[in-house]
Enzyme design. Structure first.
Site, PDB file in Angstrom:
ATOM      1  N   CYS A  85      -4.376  12.808  12.977  1.00 30.78           N
ATOM      2  CA  CYS A  85      -4.903  11.690  13.104  1.00 30.78           C
ATOM      3  C   CYS A  85      -5.614  10.227  14.727  1.00 30.78           C
ATOM      4  O   CYS A  85      -4.361  10.745  15.777  1.00 30.78           O
ATOM      5  CB  CYS A  85      -4.788  10.536  12.079  1.00 30.78           C
ATOM      6  SG  CYS A  85      -3.308  10.158  11.765  1.00 30.78           S
ATOM      7  N   LYS A 110       0.548  -0.481  -0.235  1.00 29.92           N
ATOM      8  CA  LYS A 110      -0.063   0.146  -0.173  1.00 29.92           C
ATOM      9  C   LYS A 110       0.816   1.397   0.012  1.00 29.92           C
ATOM     10  O   LYS A 110       0.956   2.440  -0.642  1.00 29.92           O
ATOM     11  CB  LYS A 110      -1.019   0.701   1.854  1.00 29.92           C
ATOM     12  CG  LYS A 110      -1.216   1.500   1.459  1.00 29.92           C
ATOM     13  CD  LYS A 110      -2.622   1.083   3.013  1.00 29.92           C
ATOM     14  CE  LYS A 110      -1.784   1.797   4.280  1.00 29.92           C
ATOM     15  NZ  LYS A 110      -1.367   2.897   4.533  1.00 29.92           N
ATOM     16  N   ASN A 111       2.049   1.050   0.581  1.00 34.57           N
ATOM     17  CA  ASN A 111       2.635   2.208   0.550  1.00 34.57           C
ATOM     18  C   ASN A 111       4.032   2.656   0.037  1.00 34.57           C
ATOM     19  O   ASN A 111       4.019   3.753  -0.002  1.00 34.57           O
ATOM     20  CB  ASN A 111       3.340   2.499   1.739  1.00 34.57           C
ATOM     21  CG  ASN A 111       2.230   2.663   3.094  1.00 34.57           C
ATOM     22  OD1 ASN A 111       1.015   2.998   3.120  1.00 34.57           O
ATOM     23  ND2 ASN A 111       2.688   2.928   4.761  1.00 34.57           N
ATOM     24  N   ARG A 169      -8.887  -0.656   4.932  1.00 31.50           N
ATOM     25  CA  ARG A 169      -7.773   0.322   4.574  1.00 31.50           C
ATOM     26  C   ARG A 169      -6.646   0.057   4.209  1.00 31.50           C
ATOM     27  O   ARG A 169      -5.620   0.775   2.952  1.00 31.50           O
ATOM     28  CB  ARG A 169      -8.042   1.762   5.622  1.00 31.50           C
ATOM     29  CG  ARG A 169      -8.224   2.720   5.771  1.00 31.50           C
ATOM     30  CD  ARG A 169      -8.590   3.724   6.981  1.00 31.50           C
ATOM     31  NE  ARG A 169      -7.444   4.746   5.837  1.00 31.50           N
ATOM     32  CZ  ARG A 169      -7.302   5.434   6.573  1.00 31.50           C
ATOM     33  NH1 ARG A 169      -7.278   5.812   7.365  1.00 31.50           N
ATOM     34  NH2 ARG A 169      -5.873   6.461   5.868  1.00 31.50           N
ATOM     35  N   LEU A 229       8.488   7.060  16.837  1.00 27.51           N
ATOM     36  CA  LEU A 229       7.957   8.158  16.017  1.00 27.51           C
ATOM     37  C   LEU A 229       6.402   8.977  15.901  1.00 27.51           C
ATOM     38  O   LEU A 229       6.587  10.066  15.389  1.00 27.51           O
ATOM     39  CB  LEU A 229       8.214   6.852  14.659  1.00 27.51           C
ATOM     40  CG  LEU A 229       9.378   6.835  13.965  1.00 27.51           C
ATOM     41  CD1 LEU A 229       9.531   5.773  12.549  1.00 27.51           C
ATOM     42  CD2 LEU A 229       9.994   7.881  13.463  1.00 27.51           C
ATOM     43  N   ARG A 282       1.088  14.396  13.487  1.00 26.84           N
ATOM     44  CA  ARG A 282       1.907  14.318  11.953  1.00 26.84           C
ATOM     45  C   ARG A 282       1.596  15.401  10.990  1.00 26.84           C
ATOM     46  O   ARG A 282       0.552  15.636  10.637  1.00 26.84           O
ATOM     47  CB  ARG A 282       0.825  12.727  11.287  1.00 26.84           C
ATOM     48  CG  ARG A 282       0.791  12.140  12.024  1.00 26.84           C
ATOM     49  CD  ARG A 282       0.075  11.048  11.600  1.00 26.84           C
ATOM     50  NE  ARG A 282       0.968  10.111  10.342  1.00 26.84           N
ATOM     51  CZ  ARG A 282       0.504   9.526   9.386  1.00 26.84           C
ATOM     52  NH1 ARG A 282      -1.058   8.671   9.559  1.00 26.84           N
ATOM     53  NH2 ARG A 282       1.022   8.208   8.429  1.00 26.84           N
ATOM     54  N   ASP A 338       5.236  19.858   7.928  1.00 26.40           N
ATOM     55  CA  ASP A 338       5.246  22.113   7.994  1.00 26.40           C
ATOM     56  C   ASP A 338       6.649  21.369   6.638  1.00 26.40           C
ATOM     57  O   ASP A 338       7.088  21.972   5.993  1.00 26.40           O
ATOM     58  CB  ASP A 338       6.396  22.225   8.996  1.00 26.40           C
ATOM     59  CG  ASP A 338       6.960  20.623   9.887  1.00 26.40           C
ATOM     60  OD1 ASP A 338       5.927  19.322  10.464  1.00 26.40           O
ATOM     61  OD2 ASP A 338       7.670  20.397  10.767  1.00 26.40           O
ATOM     62  N   LEU A 339       7.124  20.002   7.053  1.00 27.16           N
ATOM     63  CA  LEU A 339       8.486  19.535   6.544  1.00 27.16           C
ATOM     64  C   LEU A 339       8.314  19.889   4.251  1.00 27.16           C
ATOM     65  O   LEU A 339       9.071  20.210   3.649  1.00 27.16           O
ATOM     66  CB  LEU A 339       8.808  18.266   6.644  1.00 27.16           C
ATOM     67  CG  LEU A 339       9.419  18.182   8.246  1.00 27.16           C
ATOM     68  CD1 LEU A 339      10.098  16.885   8.471  1.00 27.16           C
ATOM     69  CD2 LEU A 339      10.607  19.210   8.601  1.00 27.16           C
TER      70      LEU A 339
HETATM   71  C1  EPZ Z   1       4.798   7.266   6.330  1.00 23.14           C
HETATM   72  O1  EPZ Z   1       3.879   7.888   6.704  1.00 23.14           O
HETATM   73  C2  EPZ Z   1       3.813   6.048   6.056  1.00 23.14           C
HETATM   74  N1  EPZ Z   1       2.566   6.021   5.368  1.00 23.14           N
HETATM   75  C3  EPZ Z   1       3.191   5.452   7.818  1.00 23.14           C
HETATM   76  O2  EPZ Z   1       2.780   3.774   7.421  1.00 23.14           O
HETATM   77  C4  EPZ Z   1       4.807   5.080   8.894  1.00 23.14           C
HETATM   78  O3  EPZ Z   1       4.282   5.017   9.849  1.00 23.14           O
HETATM   79  C5  EPZ Z   1       5.277   5.855   8.366  1.00 23.14           C
HETATM   80  O4  EPZ Z   1       5.612   6.759   7.182  1.00 23.14           O
HETATM   81  C6  EPZ Z   1       6.866   5.818   8.652  1.00 23.14           C
HETATM   82  O5  EPZ Z   1       7.645   4.976   8.869  1.00 23.14           O
HETATM   83  C7  EPZ Z   1       2.455   6.213   3.960  1.00 23.14           C
HETATM   84  O6  EPZ Z   1       3.500   6.040   3.557  1.00 23.14           O
HETATM   85  C8  EPZ Z   1       1.161   6.281   2.890  1.00 23.14           C
HETATM   86  P1  EPZ Z   1       7.119  10.182   8.001  1.00 23.14           P
HETATM   87  P2  EPZ Z   1       4.288   9.455   6.296  1.00 23.14           P
HETATM   88  O7  EPZ Z   1       6.172  11.316   7.450  1.00 23.14           O
HETATM   89  O8  EPZ Z   1       5.132   9.601   5.345  1.00 23.14           O
HETATM   90  C9  EPZ Z   1       7.028  13.586  11.556  1.00 23.14           C
HETATM   91  C10 EPZ Z   1       1.039   2.043   8.003  1.00 23.14           C
HETATM   92  O9  EPZ Z   1       0.310   2.323   8.701  1.00 23.14           O
HETATM   93  N2  EPZ Z   1       6.938  14.891  10.392  1.00 23.14           N
HETATM   94  O10 EPZ Z   1       7.821   9.308   8.147  1.00 23.14           O
HETATM   95  O11 EPZ Z   1       3.290  10.196   7.598  1.00 23.14           O
HETATM   96  C11 EPZ Z   1       6.085  12.837  11.499  1.00 23.14           C
HETATM   97  O12 EPZ Z   1       4.918  13.821  12.526  1.00 23.14           O
HETATM   98  C12 EPZ Z   1       0.406   4.240   8.104  1.00 23.14           C
HETATM   99  O13 EPZ Z   1       0.586   2.011   6.752  1.00 23.14           O
HETATM  100  C13 EPZ Z   1       7.254  16.088  10.574  1.00 23.14           C
HETATM  101  O14 EPZ Z   1       6.975  16.135  11.917  1.00 23.14           O
HETATM  102  O15 EPZ Z   1       5.330   9.499   8.082  1.00 23.14           O
HETATM  103  C14 EPZ Z   1       6.403  12.057  12.360  1.00 23.14           C
HETATM  104  O16 EPZ Z   1       6.369  11.945  13.445  1.00 23.14           O
HETATM  105  C15 EPZ Z   1       0.827   4.507   9.372  1.00 23.14           C
HETATM  106  N3  EPZ Z   1       7.137  17.122   9.738  1.00 23.14           N
HETATM  107  C16 EPZ Z   1       7.881  11.550  11.440  1.00 23.14           C
HETATM  108  O17 EPZ Z   1       8.213  12.905  10.683  1.00 23.14           O
HETATM  109  C17 EPZ Z   1       6.419  16.792   8.381  1.00 23.14           C
HETATM  110  O18 EPZ Z   1       6.438  17.352   7.521  1.00 23.14           O
HETATM  111  C18 EPZ Z   1       7.909  10.643  10.447  1.00 23.14           C
HETATM  112  O19 EPZ Z   1       6.526  11.288   9.878  1.00 23.14           O
HETATM  113  C19 EPZ Z   1       5.896  15.271   7.810  1.00 23.14           C
HETATM  114  C20 EPZ Z   1       6.669  14.077   9.165  1.00 23.14           C
END
Ligand code: EPZ
Length: 420
Positions: free
Chosen positions: A116, A22-23, A399, A329, A121, A124-125
């Protein structure tokens, strides 16, 4: 509403075929926006999130033919750049259309996803990266409005924190930008590698794929022509079935898996006493009747994935000693703890650390799914709990798990989907 009724205590046996990830499929569907020609995607998982993103592509004016595992997408007809709240609020990953829409059309409006169940989540980045590439960003009425009328400009993007989605959005934006973009502190997940490979196969020059520094030469707004893409196996679905075998002390074979992608889970399960035979894309796991306790910390790939934390916690309830799990995370990804405790687990939570004490037996109860992976942890616990476990709110499972109850039933589990 549908729920899963599980009667625990049955061992599993046989083989299960792992679906596409999915991801990986989600960013790849978003990346099709970078093209105005047909793109064929194969081995898509048959899950709700994929249908939701394909629906969004359709709402943006793209032409989509979708048949379970195959989608033919032609975004030559795309005539809108607004990703509406109705879709983005259902699925955060819709934010992945931001980079490609902005890169191809020079403007877009994407609803802010909001928080969520697993944490705040923020995005900003993602936004900082687009700004560094010359976009003007405004947040108004719950929408991110981004503009780069003369196209995005290559830039050096240094992520303070490793972000999977942020890296994906930046890669897609950089592919059509003018000049060279360097992403420092990039994510290294297999899903990022597949996205880089898809862009490279379309002629985008990319260096550093799979490393923390990726350099992309943009085409200067020239749309891409993609080759057919076969989605990689879902490493989290695979890990979940390994946990199903571990918690029930069973021997099962997973087919169509990439063992390298699930090394962290295999390593932990080996420490817990399970053994493995790897034969090409097949992995056989042998359970044990004496599971050792586990100690793990979630981190970015190739470390232990946060998306496997809940399932390992379910397995740890059956270990012979106390396990410790730290979630680094997401600040709120422990919603499954109280539900596992309803099944008789003894889990103590302090901040981001959970201690899982051994219990002789879990007992079936009504439990509620709270997010995708938490839900699968409850199903795993239900497989060993004495009596009947009803897992409610399984729309979370739908999902991201392709036919979970069908695959588990075929392995011998007593699990059925019922409606109330
Ligand atoms: C991806 O989410 C996955 N989703 C998530 O899978 C997974 O848990 C996550 O990566 C971590 O591996 C998809 O690929 C669709 P991140 P993503 O940006 O991209 C912080 C599942 O169960 N952050 O790597 O949203 C964030 O809050 C899902 O399949 C910021 O602070 O995760 C988190 O603490 C759930 N600012 C950390 O970084 C930002 O702009 C990592 O998040 C972006 C992220």
């Amino acid at each position: 509403m549908d729920y899963l009724k599980i009667t625990g205590g049955t061992k599993l046996s046989g083989s299960v075929q792992i679906s596409g990830a999915k991801n990986s499929a989600l960013p790849i569907i978003a990346a099709t926006i970078l093209s105005d020609k047909e793109v064929v995607l194969k081995n898509l998982p048959n899950v709700v999130d994929i249908r939701t993103l394909l629906k969004l592509i359709g709402m943006l004016g793209g032409t989509v033919e979708h048949n379970e595992t195959v989608a033919e997408i032609n975004n030559g007809t795309m005539n809108s750049t607004k990703a509406v709240y109705e879709i983005v609020s259902q699925m955060r990953a819709s934010i992945l259309v931001l980079g490609p829409l902005l890169a191809r059309f020079g403007e877009c409006e994407v609803s802010l996803p909001g928080g969520c169940a697993i944490g705040q989540r923020p995005i900003d980045l993602h936004l900082k990266a687009m700004e560094s590439m010359g976009a003007k960003i405004e947040i108004k009425g719950g929408y991110v409005r981004a503009e780069a009328p003369n196209g995005l400009q290559g830039a050096k993007i240094v992520f303070d924190k490793i972000t999977v989605g942020g890296t994906e959005n930046t890669l897609m934006a950089a592919a059509l930008a003018h000049g060279t973009t360097t992403i420092v502190n990039a994510a290294k997940e297999p899903e990022i590698v597949q996205l880089c490979d898809m862009l490279s196969d379309a002629g985008v020059k990319i260096k550093g794929t799979g490393t923390s520094e990726i350099i992309i030469e943009g085409t200067g707004q020239k749309p891409l022509i993609f080759k057919e893409v076969e989605i990689i196996p879902d490493r989290i679905e695979a890990g979940t079935y390994l946990c199903a075998a571990a918690i029930t002390n069973s021997t099962i074979t997973l087919e169509k898996v990439n063992a390298t992608h699930i090394e962290a889970s295999i390593d932990k399960l080996e420490n817990m006493g399970c053994s493995f035979e790897i034969d090409g894309s097949n992995i056989t796991i042998n359970g044990t009747n004496r599971l050792n306790p586990v100690s793990l910390v979630t981190t970015e790939y190739p470390g232990f994935p946060t998306d496997m934390q809940a399932q390992f916690m379910a397995v740890a309830t059956m270990a012979i000693g106390e396990s410790v799990i730290e979630e680094r995370l997401f600040e709120n990804r422990f919603m499954h703890v109280s539900e596992l405790n309803r099944l008789g687990a003894d889990i103590w939570l302090k901040g981001s650390v959970a201690a899982i004490r051994p219990v002789a037996q879990l007992h079936g109860a009504d439990v509620m799914a709270t997010d995708l992976r938490a839900s699968s942890a409850l199903v795993l616990a239900g497989l060993v709990a004495q009596g009947t476990t009803n897992v409610r709110r399984i729309y979370h499972l739908d999902r991201g798990y392709d036919n979970l109850e069908g695959k588990l039933s075929a392995l011998g589990a007593k699990i059925e989907r019922l409606s109330e």
